[in-house]
Design a protein around this motif. Structure first.
Motif, PDB file in Angstrom:
ATOM      1  N   LEU B  45      43.702  71.628 118.016  1.00  0.00           N
ATOM      2  CA  LEU B  45      42.900  71.742 119.236  1.00  0.00           C
ATOM      3  C   LEU B  45      43.631  72.576 120.284  1.00  0.00           C
ATOM      4  N   LEU B  48      43.596  76.196 119.508  1.00  0.00           N
ATOM      5  CA  LEU B  48      42.292  76.776 119.807  1.00  0.00           C
ATOM      6  C   LEU B  48      42.115  76.987 121.307  1.00  0.00           C
ATOM      7  N   HIS B  52      40.966  80.634 123.307  1.00  0.00           N
ATOM      8  CA  HIS B  52      39.767  80.853 124.088  1.00  0.00           C
ATOM      9  C   HIS B  52      39.979  81.669 125.343  1.00  0.00           C
ATOM     10  N   ASP B  68      41.819  77.462 127.901  1.00  0.00           N
ATOM     11  CA  ASP B  68      40.622  76.629 127.916  1.00  0.00           C
ATOM     12  C   ASP B  68      41.013  75.164 128.145  1.00  0.00           C
ATOM     13  N   VAL B  70      39.021  72.444 128.038  1.00  0.00           N
ATOM     14  CA  VAL B  70      38.284  71.399 127.318  1.00  0.00           C
ATOM     15  C   VAL B  70      39.100  70.795 126.169  1.00  0.00           C
ATOM     16  N   PRO B  71      39.692  71.635 125.273  1.00  0.00           N
ATOM     17  CA  PRO B  71      40.472  71.017 124.192  1.00  0.00           C
ATOM     18  C   PRO B  71      41.629  70.176 124.711  1.00  0.00           C
ATOM     19  N   LEU B  74      40.267  66.944 125.483  1.00  0.00           N
ATOM     20  CA  LEU B  74      39.988  66.227 124.240  1.00  0.00           C
ATOM     21  C   LEU B  74      41.259  65.619 123.679  1.00  0.00           C
ATOM     22  N   THR B  77      42.259  62.534 125.637  1.00  0.00           N
ATOM     23  CA  THR B  77      41.434  61.394 125.246  1.00  0.00           C
ATOM     24  C   THR B  77      41.836  60.902 123.868  1.00  0.00           C
TER      25      THR B  77
END
Lengths: 471, 106
Positions: B45, B48, B52, B68, B70-71, B74, B77
């Motif tokens: 993740l 990645l 991005h 990025d 968002v990953p 993630l 979490t």
């Protein structure tokens, strides 16, 4: 208003579940009952709402999370509410249920509702994991080494499954840059990254659904648990991972779900039906028999999914309402299996033994439970005037239209196997010579709860018109 | 290019964890293997996330634009989820050990 109902579905059980953990012990049952009653009411209410998509905190979808309320999630939330509500009654009557049960069960209930609502693959992973943790802890409520070992095994398999699923989520994010199921489904193209993501996510969910050959944790975990927990696990928790498979194969990865891919599902399903049926025919213990039957029934569900995938890929059948058949089968199995497990648990408690050779006398002295088991077996094997019959009829006619004769044969043999091991159990109550033995006193209200669930599986057969035409 | 190296290493970690899980018989080893698998997924993740910020689309001056987010969210979490599941596994193992000890004293 509808936002509050949907939020309440998740928040209400979590709040009351947390409260049961800190309240003094004489209040626990009251708080647990209040939590269960509220969740039941909200779950039934949600069925009447119009389908909609809700973005949490008004953040638009590529960045924010969305909840999707459609026919599938509404019916499954409603089903969970009804089955869960009745199992809660059983747990409330059951004196051997420790007070921690309520916190874990309400937590699992909230997690299931969130799982059915979410439209985001990562959020799906989180809710799946929440559910795993509470389900494993519920298995470990039985104070024995065997149950703890079964719980640990369940945890290891389940965590590995989650890791596979998360790997798929990562691959999807890397390929498409979004996590929302609807957007993913639009952008899905056939390439090796997507195929790999589908493969690993499917393996992860198959392990959690306990599909052959990844099923070996289920009979232990489901039979060692407390009776109410067995019913929750077999009737509801298994279905959440199956729901994930449905969403992936019919929605997110619909472009990749070809006929040859559906063959893989069909072969696994057939193996599960025969192996689970064979084990249920040969096991010497009561709850093991019911748990192995779950392995076989999960195979039946997967076979239905394989047929639906095939229908969608070939476009040879009217596909708009195919999900209804799957949801119907899930409902039929949830009602019948919970009834069977609760009745079996009551008989087991009365006899003080889990061995089939020692429960004959107790079977003869619990006519209500035996009646519930009979109805459950009838529904699971698909005999007329039950929900199971309508599900089986739908499945067989779909196989007929697709000319999938092999799957049709497998499904029919599965019904025969169900009747065979069901009869093996019910026969015990008919034998004329059984050894009289002292029975433990067990409240008769437990028998009635099991019968209530079994009767719902029959009444549902008559109320099917409303479901198939209504939503 | 470096994204590929990191991604392949991440998949390698997942496979190592899986191999360990299949081969191990002790509960603690199994939990640790799952954690290795988890690290692999998290690493994928994060790799990645770097990708991005596309190198050729961004002008030279903005090369060091933040990755990025968002990953990364993630992964955070995921770590929280993984650690609570690990804690549950360890608690179960401790209880099993106490049962085994009780059995050997009998």
């Amino acid at each position: 208003m509808t936002e509050w109902v949907m939020a309440g579905l998740v928040v209400w059980p979590l709040i009351w579940g947390a409260l049961t953990l800190i309240l003094p012990s004489r209040w626990v049952l009251f708080a647990g009952a209040l939590g269960a009653l509220g969740t039941l009411a909200l779950g039934v209410w949600v069925v009447s709402l119009p389908p909609q998509i809700m973005t949490l905190g008004n953040w638009p979808t590529p960045l924010g999370l969305s909840w999707r309320l459609d026919g599938i999630s509404q019916s499954l939330i409603g089903l969970t509410a009804v089955v869960g509500g009745l199992i809660s009654v059983y747990a409330g009557v059951d004196k051997s249920c420790p007070s921690v049960f309520w916190g874990l069960w309400l937590g699992a209930w909230g997690a299931m509702n969130a799982l059915f609502l979410t439209a985001d693959v990562f959020h799906f992973y989180v809710t799946l994991e929440l559910l795993t943790v509470s389900a494993v802890a519920m298995v470990a409520l039985t104070p024995s080494a065997a149950a703890t070992r079964a719980a640990f095994r369940y945890l290891v398999v389940s965590l590995t499954g989650s890791m596979f699923f998360l790997l798929g989520v990562a691959l999807l994010y890397g390929r498409y840059g979004v996590l929302d199921m609807a957007i993913l489904s639009e952008q899905m193209t056939m390439d090796w990254v997507s195929a790999l993501a589908l493969a690993v996510m499917t393996i992860g969910l198959l392990a959690k659904t306990a599909v052959f050959p990844l099923h070996s944790w289920l009979p232990q975990a489901h039979s060692e648990a407390l009776t109410a927990v067995s019913a929750i696990l077999s009737a509801l928790v298994i279905k959440t991972a199956f729901y994930g498979l449905m969403r992936l194969w019919l929605d997110v990865f619909a472009t990749l779900a070809t006929v040859s891919a559906s063959m893989v599902l069909g072969i696994l399903a057939s193996a599960a039906i025969f192996w689970g049926g064979y084990q249920a025919l040969t096991t010497s213990r009561l709850k093991r028999l019911v748990a192995w039957s779950t392995v076989a029934q999960v195979g039946g569900l997967l076979l239905a999914l394989a047929l639906v995938v095939q229908a969608q890929a070939t476009h040879s059948v009217q596909t708009a309402s195919l999900w209804q058949g799957l949801v119907w089968l899930i409902g039929a199995h949830a009602l019948a299996k919970s009834a069977w497990f609760l009745a079996a648990g009551t008989v087991q408690k009365r006899a003080g033994s889990d061995y089939l050779t020692q429960i004959g006398f107790a079977m003869q002295h619990s006519p209500i439970s035996v009646f519930a088991m009979t109805l459950a077996v009838v529904s699971l094997s698909g005999l007329p005037f039950t929900m199971g019959f309508i599900g089986k009829w739908w499945l067989l006619s779909l196989a007929w239209e697709l000319q999938a004769w092999l799957w049709m044969l497998v499904s029919l043999l599965g019904s025969l196997l169900t009747l065979a091991y069901g009869w093996r159990l019910l026969n015990l109550s008919l034998m004329s010579r059984v050894w009289p033995q002292p029975l433990n006193p067990v409240s008769v209200s437990k028998d009635w709860v099991a019968l209530g669930l079994a009767l719902l599986a029959v009444i549902g057969g008559f109320g099917s018109h409303w479901f198939w035409e209504g939503i | 290019m470096s994204v590929w190296i990191y991604s392949l290493c991440a998949l390698g970690l997942v496979l190592i964890g899986l191999y360990g899980l299949v081969r191990s018989h002790h509960g603690l080893q199994q939990l640790l293997s799952i954690n290795v698998m988890g690290s692999g997924v998290f690493m994928l993740l994060l790799a990645l996330a770097a990708r991005h910020a596309p190198a050729d689309a961004v002008p030279q001056a903005a090369r060091h634009a933040p990755a990025d987010a968002v990953p990364q969210a993630l992964v955070l979490t995921g770590i929280v989820v993984a650690i609570s599941a690990l804690a549950l596994g360890l608690a179960l193992l401790r209880r099993l050990a106490s049962y085994d000890k009780g059995a050997s004293h009998d």
